[in-house]
Design an enzyme around this catalytic site. Sequence first.
Site, PDB file in Angstrom:
ATOM      1  N   GLY A 117       0.832  -1.197   0.000  1.00 16.97           N
ATOM      2  CA  GLY A 117       0.000   0.000   0.000  1.00 16.97           C
ATOM      3  C   GLY A 117       0.870   1.251   0.000  1.00 16.97           C
ATOM      4  O   GLY A 117       2.054   1.207   0.370  1.00 16.97           O
ATOM      5  N   CYS A 118       0.296   2.371  -0.376  1.00 11.46           N
ATOM      6  CA  CYS A 118       1.087   3.605  -0.497  1.00 11.46           C
ATOM      7  C   CYS A 118       1.538   4.120   0.871  1.00 11.46           C
ATOM      8  O   CYS A 118       2.743   4.360   1.090  1.00 11.46           O
ATOM      9  CB  CYS A 118       0.310   4.673  -1.257  1.00 11.46           C
ATOM     10  SG  CYS A 118      -1.357   5.014  -0.630  1.00 11.46           S
ATOM     11  N   HIS A 119       0.603   4.278   1.818  1.00 13.13           N
ATOM     12  CA  HIS A 119       0.999   4.705   3.164  1.00 13.13           C
ATOM     13  C   HIS A 119       1.969   3.687   3.773  1.00 13.13           C
ATOM     14  O   HIS A 119       2.956   4.060   4.414  1.00 13.13           O
ATOM     15  CB  HIS A 119      -0.229   4.814   4.080  1.00 13.13           C
ATOM     16  CG  HIS A 119      -1.217   5.867   3.693  1.00 13.13           C
ATOM     17  ND1 HIS A 119      -0.937   7.219   3.754  1.00 13.13           N
ATOM     18  CD2 HIS A 119      -2.502   5.757   3.260  1.00 13.13           C
ATOM     19  CE1 HIS A 119      -2.005   7.893   3.372  1.00 13.13           C
ATOM     20  NE2 HIS A 119      -2.962   7.043   3.071  1.00 13.13           N
ATOM     21  N   ALA A 120       1.663   2.409   3.560  1.00 17.62           N
ATOM     22  CA  ALA A 120       2.479   1.352   4.155  1.00 17.62           C
ATOM     23  C   ALA A 120       3.909   1.386   3.628  1.00 17.62           C
ATOM     24  O   ALA A 120       4.863   1.144   4.371  1.00 17.62           O
ATOM     25  CB  ALA A 120       1.846  -0.003   3.880  1.00 17.62           C
TER      26      ALA A 120
END
Length: 328
Positions: A117-120
């Site tokens: 994921g992007c935030h991750a």
Amino acid sequence: MNAKKKIFVDGMSGTTGLEIHERLSKYTNIELIKIDYDKRRDLDERKRCINEADIVFLCLPDDAAKEVVSLVENPNTKIIDTSTAHRTAQGWTYGLPELSYAHKEAIKGSKRVSNPGCHATAFILSVYPLVQHNIMSPDYPVTCHSITGYSGGGKSLIEKYEDNNKDNPYTKAPRPYSLGLNHKHLKEMMMHTGLTQSPVFLPIVAGYYKGLATTIPVHTRLLNKKLNGKELHGVYKEHYKGQKFIKVMPYIDEESLKSDEINKIIFDGGLDITACNNTNRAEIFVLGNDERGIAMIITRIDNLGKGASGAAIQNMNLMLGFEEDFNL
């Protein structure tokens, strides 16, 4: 001459699917398997395309991604899933190769890779080295806020932000969301950093198209190893040494803010969140104030690049034996 690799993108009309397709158009050594528009929901036709491919990109909702995986009968078909469905699933390789040599080798040999994921991505790049080197305890009380452009929400959110209505509430100010403190990236953030306690994570969406930055405060007195800010910076420099897409930026403290070097990479005293846009880079900043015993880790990426389609293409390159940075 080696035969061209066959690639199928399932879910090509979404934001990530379109970007992956655009990036694939630069390759001369692959063949894109195309599906007629009116057959894109035909399960038999999709099954044919999937089992004909060397690599399938899944750009689908979680349940649909799981359904597609069940259709794979060709033992040579490899999957890169950009959904949340398999990021913590047994038998799947997490597609963040910069974490270690072992991570990269696992991706090269895998037939099932889950795209982060992007935030991750930004969070894990920030926290993993500290936990891995026993500098931060797995039960450290991590907090993080992550600000992102609205493209991370896909087509529906893009439409809401780009509505030209002068009273559009989405464009008034940055908007914290996931207020139940149970964001869908939390499971992968914990699993792939080694944290045993959930971070307090607050994502924020703002009125610009793309660009993401996570900010993680650190009380250095709570670390297992009592490092000052400069030493903390050195940990990142060493851990990510030689990585093509990870850049550890110069150390920032009160003294360095007076230097020309630092003022060339900051914008009017602050950081430009969009500076990695249209790249597959991640840039990591370590800020420190030793007098107060505090530090800050800020990692910025393009949420559609290293946070989505760029990472997917990087993983494809590794899985097909191409150079990791080919066409990136």
